[in-house]
Design a protein around this motif. Sequence first.
Motif, mmCIF file in Angstrom:
data_model
loop_
_atom_site.group_PDB
_atom_site.id
_atom_site.type_symbol
_atom_site.label_atom_id
_atom_site.label_comp_id
_atom_site.label_asym_id
_atom_site.label_seq_id
_atom_site.Cartn_x
_atom_site.Cartn_y
_atom_site.Cartn_z
ATOM 1 N N LEU A 24 25.913 49.707 27.362
ATOM 2 C CA LEU A 24 25.057 48.795 28.115
ATOM 3 C C LEU A 24 25.517 48.727 29.570
ATOM 4 O O LEU A 24 26.692 48.877 29.869
ATOM 5 N N PRO A 25 24.597 48.491 30.516
ATOM 6 C CA PRO A 25 25.000 48.344 31.918
ATOM 7 C C PRO A 25 25.855 47.095 32.092
ATOM 8 O O PRO A 25 25.812 46.178 31.264
ATOM 9 N N PRO A 26 26.663 47.035 33.166
ATOM 10 C CA PRO A 26 27.548 45.886 33.384
ATOM 11 C C PRO A 26 26.764 44.589 33.461
ATOM 12 O O PRO A 26 25.634 44.555 33.959
ATOM 13 N N SER A 27 27.347 43.535 32.968
ATOM 14 C CA SER A 27 26.696 42.230 33.047
ATOM 15 C C SER A 27 26.694 41.744 34.492
ATOM 16 O O SER A 27 27.383 42.282 35.352
ATOM 17 N N SER A 28 25.933 40.701 34.755
ATOM 18 C CA SER A 28 25.885 40.137 36.107
ATOM 19 C C SER A 28 27.261 39.641 36.539
ATOM 20 O O SER A 28 27.621 39.725 37.718
ATOM 21 N N ASP A 29 28.048 39.133 35.579
ATOM 22 C CA ASP A 29 29.395 38.675 35.910
ATOM 23 C C ASP A 29 30.269 39.834 36.380
ATOM 24 O O ASP A 29 31.008 39.715 37.364
ATOM 25 N N ILE A 30 30.185 40.970 35.679
ATOM 26 C CA ILE A 30 31.012 42.125 36.048
ATOM 27 C C ILE A 30 30.576 42.677 37.406
ATOM 28 O O ILE A 30 31.412 43.034 38.246
ATOM 29 N N ILE A 31 29.270 42.730 37.648
ATOM 30 C CA ILE A 31 28.770 43.164 38.962
ATOM 31 C C ILE A 31 29.344 42.274 40.067
ATOM 32 O O ILE A 31 29.793 42.757 41.109
ATOM 33 N N ARG A 80 31.493 34.136 29.498
ATOM 34 C CA ARG A 80 31.018 33.992 30.870
ATOM 35 C C ARG A 80 32.156 33.469 31.718
ATOM 36 O O ARG A 80 32.932 32.604 31.290
ATOM 37 N N VAL A 81 32.258 33.994 32.928
ATOM 38 C CA VAL A 81 33.328 33.574 33.837
ATOM 39 C C VAL A 81 33.050 32.154 34.318
ATOM 40 O O VAL A 81 31.985 31.882 34.881
ATOM 41 N N THR A 82 33.993 31.250 34.074
ATOM 42 C CA THR A 82 33.831 29.848 34.474
ATOM 43 C C THR A 82 34.787 29.439 35.585
ATOM 44 O O THR A 82 34.578 28.399 36.220
#
Length: 383
Positions: A24-31, A80-82
């Motif tokens: 899967l493409p990188p998540s928005s957090d990884i981007i 998710r990054v918090t």
Amino acid sequence: MSKSITSVFFFFFLFLCLSSVQSLPPSSDIIALQAFKAAIKPSSIPSYSCLGSWNFSSDPCSVPRVTHFTCGLSCSSGNRVTELTLDPAGYSGTLTPLISKLTQLVTLDLQNNNFYGPIPASLSSLPNLRNLVLRLNSFSGSVPPSLTSLKSLLSLDLSHNSISGLPNSMNQLTSLRRLDLSYNKLTGSLPKLPPNLIELAAKANSLSGSLLKLSFDGLKQLEVVELSENLLSGTIEAWFFQLPSLQQVDMANNGFTRVEISRTGNLNSDLVAVDLGFNKIEGYLPVNFAFFPRLSSLSLSYNRFRGPIPWQYSKKVTLKRLYLDGNFLNGSPPAGFFGRQTGVTGSLGDNCLQKCPTSSQLCLKSQKPTSICQQAYGGKPKS
């Protein structure tokens, strides 16, 4: 179908699922995290630092973090990054606008590094942000007006940067409790402040003009005001000391010329400490400071006060620190300061007082020469 064949199909299916997840493409957090690191100069990222361990070949939220993403991040149970809290490693770079993709971020703390450039307006897209700490960096320009839409923000620390402007809509930060703007390049007056503010610090800027009632209107929870080392002037009016929750005030090293203290409305005041030293305040010492029931520390040093020291100051049992040095006070200091039971420390020196007993530490600093005192009171110095 036998159990062994079923097991083979199950594990084959699981393998396919895992393979598809990994592709899967990188998540928005990884981007966002990749962009965040890319905006920082590689030469400023020590190998031993938090950012030095960020390697995107692994999941930033996976645990345990043995070799990669060893620090700097916290994640929720939903991966998710918090929290993004950097170590003070001297990172140098800009803050990427793509930080806005960390939509679950609660804390962003970049303090004590070398970030520079503007604060991205895109931070307004972080609806859960509660703590924004950018102190001790080199951010510049004005605070983007869009940031005032952060309705969850509790603490905002922009101190020790080169911030030069604030939006007029600061009062829209309705959840904000702590605001530190100290050691920046702010000029002019403070805007209308957030209504639920508890602590305000804007020390060592170039704020000027008088203290506006409009800025503080409706601040029923404000406890701490730190506005020392600015260019504020004019009168500190009576309304200011009647703010209902006020406890600590430091407005030393400004250019105030007058202070008004009302006797009414002070009986329930929580005011504990006031520092108005190193201003240009004239007139008599405000007697009504003595009627704040919890006041324990009062500094009016190095102003232009004249006349006697009110006897009420010496009868105030809560007063433990009193600095009146560097004025033009005259007469004899109240005897109550020098009794066996007195617990007051401070200074009455560098005034025009008579009979200030040198046996008391309050009088250790000598008084002004007679010639200066005569000139101050319109007389002529003795030849």
